[in-house]
Design an enzyme around this catalytic site. Structure first.
Site, PDB file in Angstrom:
ATOM      1  N   CYS A  89      33.801  37.741  38.356  1.00  0.00           N
ATOM      2  CA  CYS A  89      34.972  38.625  38.439  1.00  0.00           C
ATOM      3  C   CYS A  89      35.217  39.167  39.841  1.00  0.00           C
ATOM      4  O   CYS A  89      36.342  39.541  40.166  1.00  0.00           O
ATOM      5  CB  CYS A  89      34.824  39.791  37.471  1.00  0.00           C
ATOM      6  SG  CYS A  89      34.786  39.301  35.735  1.00  0.00           S
ATOM      7  N   GLN A 149      29.160  39.440  27.801  1.00  0.00           N
ATOM      8  CA  GLN A 149      29.711  40.620  28.465  1.00  0.00           C
ATOM      9  C   GLN A 149      30.119  41.705  27.468  1.00  0.00           C
ATOM     10  O   GLN A 149      29.953  42.896  27.732  1.00  0.00           O
ATOM     11  CB  GLN A 149      30.905  40.223  29.326  1.00  0.00           C
ATOM     12  CG  GLN A 149      30.515  39.403  30.541  1.00  0.00           C
ATOM     13  CD  GLN A 149      31.650  39.265  31.545  1.00  0.00           C
ATOM     14  OE1 GLN A 149      32.654  39.953  31.456  1.00  0.00           O
ATOM     15  NE2 GLN A 149      31.479  38.369  32.500  1.00  0.00           N
ATOM     16  N   ARG A 208      51.272  48.386  28.283  1.00  0.00           N
ATOM     17  CA  ARG A 208      51.778  48.730  26.951  1.00  0.00           C
ATOM     18  C   ARG A 208      52.132  50.212  26.929  1.00  0.00           C
ATOM     19  O   ARG A 208      51.260  51.088  26.786  1.00  0.00           O
ATOM     20  CB  ARG A 208      50.736  48.390  25.877  1.00  0.00           C
ATOM     21  CG  ARG A 208      50.470  46.903  25.735  1.00  0.00           C
ATOM     22  CD  ARG A 208      49.631  46.577  24.517  1.00  0.00           C
ATOM     23  NE  ARG A 208      48.263  47.057  24.664  1.00  0.00           N
ATOM     24  CZ  ARG A 208      47.271  46.366  25.228  1.00  0.00           C
ATOM     25  NH1 ARG A 208      47.513  45.151  25.722  1.00  0.00           N
ATOM     26  NH2 ARG A 208      46.058  46.859  25.316  1.00  0.00           N
ATOM     27  N   SER A 235      39.591  44.586  29.339  1.00  0.00           N
ATOM     28  CA  SER A 235      40.582  43.995  30.239  1.00  0.00           C
ATOM     29  C   SER A 235      41.331  42.865  29.546  1.00  0.00           C
ATOM     30  O   SER A 235      40.811  42.204  28.652  1.00  0.00           O
ATOM     31  CB  SER A 235      39.900  43.472  31.503  1.00  0.00           C
ATOM     32  OG  SER A 235      38.886  42.530  31.182  1.00  0.00           O
ATOM     33  N   HIS A 336      43.437  41.210  34.068  1.00  0.00           N
ATOM     34  CA  HIS A 336      42.260  40.839  34.854  1.00  0.00           C
ATOM     35  C   HIS A 336      42.227  39.325  35.049  1.00  0.00           C
ATOM     36  O   HIS A 336      41.497  38.613  34.352  1.00  0.00           O
ATOM     37  CB  HIS A 336      41.014  41.322  34.118  1.00  0.00           C
ATOM     38  CG  HIS A 336      39.719  41.079  34.814  1.00  0.00           C
ATOM     39  ND1 HIS A 336      39.619  40.742  36.151  1.00  0.00           N
ATOM     40  CD2 HIS A 336      38.431  41.121  34.338  1.00  0.00           C
ATOM     41  CE1 HIS A 336      38.333  40.591  36.467  1.00  0.00           C
ATOM     42  NE2 HIS A 336      37.611  40.814  35.385  1.00  0.00           N
ATOM     43  N   CYS A 366      32.116  44.936  38.519  1.00  0.00           N
ATOM     44  CA  CYS A 366      31.012  44.250  37.848  1.00  0.00           C
ATOM     45  C   CYS A 366      31.302  42.761  37.827  1.00  0.00           C
ATOM     46  O   CYS A 366      32.461  42.333  37.822  1.00  0.00           O
ATOM     47  CB  CYS A 366      30.811  44.789  36.440  1.00  0.00           C
ATOM     48  SG  CYS A 366      32.268  44.653  35.376  1.00  0.00           S
ATOM     49  N   GLY A 368      29.744  38.653  36.509  1.00  0.00           N
ATOM     50  CA  GLY A 368      28.854  37.885  35.665  1.00  0.00           C
ATOM     51  C   GLY A 368      27.514  37.642  36.322  1.00  0.00           C
ATOM     52  O   GLY A 368      27.421  37.470  37.535  1.00  0.00           O
TER      53      GLY A 368
END
Length: 381
Positions: A89, A149, A208, A235, A336, A366, A368
């Site tokens: 990420c 995750q 939203r 995300s 994301h 953060c 992986g």
């Protein structure tokens, strides 16, 4: 050793899954921001020494070094190279840190850092499933599990005592802040419109409006029946690209450009790969220690909202005030697009700092494998 400065930053809108950006090849999406970046800066593409591009799903349309494909798709000179980075990420935040280090070392004068991800076209996790699991026997012997995750986010919620109400409140806040920022026009100056078969995409698609804690309370949890994580406080799966133009101070002066910010300090850490998502905490501590700055010196913080427990646990540990954490919303509302997210957030961060005259900003994500990047920017007066 020269300073590395950011002179321009631009991004596409973030498209929702199967939304307005889904019909566009990720190399073409990348090419769009590359061309917009140099056009806005008034710099010729042949001045760029390298393009360092983040991308996680490096398979299919995003395979074969998409950085180089993007350069050629943009119509740039064949002499401009490109390299693709995968730190999950945080790939495009790492791209910036690599670009900065190369400029400071004197290897480059002008470099583009950024990234892309089309999650509508390349399914998340696809590159890690081709040819078997990336976690071999030695990894399994050491950890005994294939990390997940979502389970990591549940572990964080348990460790830091975060309730369903806590994470849903944060998620609703993300949408509220993103909507307010969009309405105020804060994103307009950083976004390049993306033409598609139906017209043009000019706005982030994932927000939203009217999201409430009560509405989120009706969503079913995904990873644990008695857990807290669901689609509304995680995300969004998204498409998008973003890029930053990085130069030495001398190159910026040569090209007649006024820098927006300099990269003050950067750090990267590894931590528990099973919980996976808690590394932004030690990454922030490390970058602050290396910089000589304290939490109170930083005027704005961006902590990627991979799941709501990530910024909430980070906030508990660092003691950061709510109003300076993700002030324009985050990935829960905006989306994301994995390899492009670091550069998307950095783009918003530098524009926010300039708009509000904030001297120091800090970004962390953060990643992986239980990793995290942290970067401190300093506004150039």
């Amino acid at each position: 050793m020269t300073n590395a400065v950011i002179v321009e930053a631009v991004r596409t809108p973030v498209g929702k899954r199967n939304g307005g950006l889904s019909g566009i090849h990720p190399a073409d999406l990348s090419a769009l921001v590359l061309n917009e970046l140099v056009t806005r800066a008034g710099v010729s593409a042949d001045a760029v020494d390298d393009v360092i591009w983040g991308c996680v799903g490096q398979v299919g349309e995003q395979g074969f070094d998409i950085a180089r494909t993007a350069v050629l798709s943009a119509g740039w000179p064949e002499t401009v190279p490109g390299v693709t980075v995968d730190r999950q990420c945080g790939s495009s935040q790492q791209s910036l840190n690599f670009a900065v280090a190369s400029v400071m070392a004197g290897h480059y004068d002008v470099v583009v850092a950024g990234g892309v991800e089309s999650m509508s076209r390349i399914t998340m996790g696809l590159s890690g499933s081709v040819g078997g699991s990336p976690n071999g026997p030695k990894f399994q012997e050491r950890y005994g599990v294939d990390p997940n995750q979502g389970i990591g986010a549940e572990m964080m919620a348990e460790k830091w005592g975060l309730s369903r109400t806590d994470v849903d409140t944060f998620a609703a806040r993300s949408h509220e802040r993103a909507a307010a920022a969009q309405d105020a026009g804060y994103f307009d100056g950083q976004i390049v419109a993306v033409p598609n078969a139906d017209g043009t995409v000019t706005k982030d698609e994932g927000i939203r409006r009217g999201t409430t804690i009560e509405k989120l309370a009706g969503l079913k949890t995904v990873f644990k029946e008695d857990g807290v994580i669901h689609a509304g406080n995680a995300s969004q799966i998204s498409d998008g690209a973003a890029a930053l133009l990085v130069m030495s101070e001398e190159a910026a002066e040569k090209h007649g450009l006024n820098p927006i910010a300099r990269v003050h300090t950067a750090a990267v850490v590894g931590a528990d790969p099973v919980m996976m998502l808690a590394a932004p905490i030690p990454a922030t501590e490390k970058v602050l220690q290396r910089s000589g700055l304290s939490v109170s010196d930083i005027g704005v913080f961006e902590v990627n909202e991979a799941f709501a427990p990530v910024p909430l646990a980070w906030q508990k540990e660092l003691g950061v005030a709510d109003e300076v954490l993700n002030p324009n919303g985050g990935a829960i509302a905006l989306g994301h697009p994995l390899g492009g997210s670091g550069a998307r957030i950095l783009t918003d961060l530098v524009h926010h700092m300039r708009r509000n005259n904030i001297r120091y900003g800090l970004q962390t994500m953060c990643e992986g494998g239980g990793q995290a990047n942290a970067t401190i920017l300093e506004l150039v007066k």
